[in-house]
Design an enzyme around this catalytic site. Structure first.
Site, short mmCIF file in Angstrom:
data_model
loop_
_atom_site.label_atom_id
_atom_site.label_comp_id
_atom_site.label_asym_id
_atom_site.label_seq_id
_atom_site.Cartn_x
_atom_site.Cartn_y
_atom_site.Cartn_z
N ASP A 1 0.82 -1.22 0.00
CA ASP A 1 0.00 0.00 0.00
C ASP A 1 0.85 1.27 0.00
O ASP A 1 2.04 1.22 0.23
CB ASP A 1 -0.86 0.02 1.27
CG ASP A 1 -2.06 -0.88 1.12
OD1 ASP A 1 -2.31 -1.34 0.00
OD2 ASP A 1 -2.74 -1.11 2.14
N LYS B 1 -1.88 4.33 -5.42
CA LYS B 1 -2.09 5.09 -6.65
C LYS B 1 -1.03 4.72 -7.69
O LYS B 1 0.16 4.80 -7.42
CB LYS B 1 -1.97 6.58 -6.32
CG LYS B 1 -2.92 7.43 -7.12
CD LYS B 1 -2.68 8.88 -6.83
CE LYS B 1 -3.70 9.43 -5.85
NZ LYS B 1 -3.49 10.84 -5.57
N MET C 1 -7.27 9.00 9.57
CA MET C 1 -7.90 9.51 8.34
C MET C 1 -8.84 10.68 8.62
O MET C 1 -9.90 10.79 8.01
CB MET C 1 -8.71 8.39 7.64
CG MET C 1 -7.88 7.19 7.27
SD MET C 1 -8.87 5.82 6.67
CE MET C 1 -9.58 5.15 8.17
N1 SAH Z 1 -3.66 0.18 9.17
C1 SAH Z 1 -3.06 1.44 9.43
C2 SAH Z 1 -4.02 2.60 9.27
C3 SAH Z 1 -4.51 2.79 7.87
S1 SAH Z 1 -5.64 4.11 7.75
C4 SAH Z 1 -2.45 1.43 10.83
O1 SAH Z 1 -2.70 0.51 11.60
O2 SAH Z 1 -1.68 2.33 11.15
C5 SAH Z 1 -4.62 5.39 7.14
C6 SAH Z 1 -4.45 6.47 8.18
O3 SAH Z 1 -3.49 6.07 9.13
C7 SAH Z 1 -3.93 7.77 7.65
O4 SAH Z 1 -4.96 8.56 7.08
C8 SAH Z 1 -3.38 8.40 8.90
O5 SAH Z 1 -4.42 8.92 9.69
C9 SAH Z 1 -2.83 7.20 9.62
N2 SAH Z 1 -1.38 7.01 9.39
C10 SAH Z 1 -0.78 5.92 8.90
N3 SAH Z 1 0.57 6.08 8.88
C11 SAH Z 1 0.80 7.30 9.39
C12 SAH Z 1 1.98 8.06 9.66
N4 SAH Z 1 3.19 7.56 9.40
N5 SAH Z 1 1.84 9.27 10.19
C13 SAH Z 1 0.65 9.78 10.47
N6 SAH Z 1 -0.50 9.13 10.24
C14 SAH Z 1 -0.43 7.90 9.71
#
Ligand code: SAH
Length: 517
Positions: free
Chosen positions: A36, A58, A173
């Protein structure tokens, strides 16, 4: 039919080292990796070179693979009998749609395993110095999706309860809906003075943190144009950041530093960079291979006791020489009575790990220093064996000849162009995502320039700090019309990192003085 296997793996929040050991194993054994947008591409460098990499985010045509299409790919590849590693940012089951993918695997009876990952909601605040729980501040914690329009009639979030019933709220998100989230929390009873932090690209060099209170955050976000991807954390624990922030304080924080040396030599430099909070980006410009002809080295090995001195000018030279010695069923006893010289501390260490103590290591780690010392030695008529690479400076061997030594040059290894991902680096340079490039020998410089392309390397390197391990390497850098920004005073990897650190610290000080922040 062999159905293959799917590993659903959490890659962690961004810092490539925040993946689990099990997750890393799944990357190494995968025939196919489907990954991803939020997975740090650096993690993919651990995959085998024949592993098929499929980007599920993307694509260049700006088409995002729909969940159904991703499921289809996973099923198809697994049914071909492949080991498929489905790599997701953070944890696969925390707002990662991992559940839907597993449902499909179950439907098709494809064997699978889930490897949890460190979720952004915990790790990102931690890298900003905010513990999601602290016994003096909170005893409840909720992970909430901020993707849902809070004004939606049939919202599955009970805002009345959430606003006052849970002390720490972590939104994923949520950037797009931030104004509505804040409003919902306040209108449902949360104090407008509650601290809130937004952290974007957490755990990566690009990490940025914005702290405010519920009633001021929206304006602040507009002022600095704070964007996705960000974690939003609401609650009293945010106050601890003042005391506990650490990652952003590291001297190399925010810097992505390219390591151009060969893959098997990169780790010491990479580690030194990471210890100081930088991100190392390996771009091997050199690959070490066996020499074209072993005959000269074999002849020397057959008559080792004839030599009075053995000179090693690199760690690789030591490694390859002793490998060949063992190949001939011989060991260090062949070196009885032979004096040993190493060019620097790393080469000396390599000899020590073979059980040998060096007779001479120059104080300044470069060929010129050995030459100076040789001139003080009575070397006339002595037999000297020089173990080196296929390309090497002639200085040492010329000096030895001039001083009347009987010199034998043997090529222990050959350096060829490395197999680094050039397109990826070019893109990162264009995006200004690279801050420093390190060169640890003249051949790293030459190969780097050639790999990047003679036409536009100068343009690509504009604004990038160029760091050199010593004067010889610096001359080569300059010969390509590039400026050396820092040169190590001690010509070692640690010396190199030290001068980079000092330069960055003084630059940061200047920016602070000018009041940029
Ligand atoms: N499965 C992932 C979350 C996916 S949803 C997890 O457990 O972390 C995607 C959201 O995760 C983004 O919109 C943001 O809010 C958050 N996110 C993921 N990586 C991030 C990062 N390095 N810094 C800040 N927010 C992050």
């Amino acid at each position: 039919m062999n159905k293959g296997f799917v590993y659903l793996v959490g890659a962690g929040p961004g810092d490539p080292k925040l993946i689990t050991i099990k997750g890393l194993e799944c990357i190494k054994k995968a025939d196919c990796i489907v990954y991803d947008r939020l997975v740090n591409p650096k993690i993919l460098t651990y995959a085998r070179s024949d592993t098929e990499l499929i980007y599920a985010g993307k694509s260049p045509g700006c088409h995002i693979l729909k969940q159904g299409e991703i499921n289809t790919i996973l099923i198809k590849k697994a049914l071909e009998g492949k080991i498929v590693t489905r790599l997701k940012g953070g944890d696969p089951f925390v707002f990662g749609r991992g559940g839907e993918e597993v449902e499909k695997l179950v439907e098709y009876r494809i064997p699978y395993e889930i490897i949890p990952g460190i979720t952004a909601g915990i790790a990102v605040p931690a890298y900003a110095g905010i513990p999601v729980t602290h016994r003096n501040y909170n005893s409840t914690l909720a992970f909430v999706t901020g993707n849902e329009d809070p004004n939606k009639e049939d919202s599955s979030i009970d805002w009345t309860k959430l606003a006052t019933g849970v002390s720490t709220l972590v939104f994923y998100m949520g950037m797009r809906n931030l104004p509505m989230i804040v409003e919902k929390l306040i209108t449902n009873g949360r104090s407008p003075k509650t601290p809130i932090a937004l952290i974007r690209w957490g755990t990566r060099p690009e990490q940025e943190t914005l702290v405010a209170t519920l009633n001021t955050i929206v304006k602040k976000v507009e002022e600095v144009q704070f964007r996705n991807p960000a974690i939003i954390i609401v609650g009293e624990v945010v106050k601890l950041r003042d005391k506990m922030k650490w990652f952003e304080q590291k001297p190399l924080f925010g810097k992505r530093i390219v390591v151009t040396r060969s893959k098997d030599q990169a780790s010491t430099l990479a580690e030194a960079i990471e210890n100081l909070g930088g991100e190392s980006w390996e771009f091997p410009t050199i690959d070490i291979q066996a020499p074209d002809d072993f005959a000269p080295m074999d002849a020397a090995i057959a008559n080792l006791r004839d030599y009075q001195w053995l000179i090693f000018t690199s760690v690789n030279g030591v490694k390859k020489f002793f490998q060949r010695l063992r190949y001939h069923q011989k060991d260090v006893r062949e070196l009885f009575g032979v004096k040993l010289c190493a060019i620097g501390p790393k080469t000396r260490k390599a000899l020590e790990s073979e059980g040998l103590i060096c007779d001479y290591v120059p104080e300044e780690y470069r060929t010129e220093a050995i030459v100076k010392w040789l001139e003080t030695q009575n070397i006339r008529g002595k037999k000297v064996l020089l173990v080196r690479a296929n390309i090497a400076r002639r200085l040492l061997s010329d000096t030895l000849k001039k001083l009347g030594a009987m010199i034998t040059n043997v090529v222990a290894y050959k350096t060829v162009m490395g197999a680094a991902n050039v397109e990826q680096l070019r893109q990162m340079l264009k995006n200004k995502a690279i801050h420093v490039i390190t060169f640890t020998s003249s051949s790293t410089v030459r190969n780097f320039v050639e790999m990047l392309g003679l036409e536009n390397y100068k343009e690509l390197l504009q604004g990038v700090m160029i760091a050199s391990i010593g004067p010889v390497t610096s001359d080569t850098i300059r010969s390509f019309g590039l400026k050396v920004d820092v040169e190590a005073t001690e010509y070692t990897v640690n010396g190199l990192v030290e001068v980079i650190k000092n330069k960055i610290i003084s630059k940061n000080r200047l920016t602070l003085k000018r009041g940029k922040y």
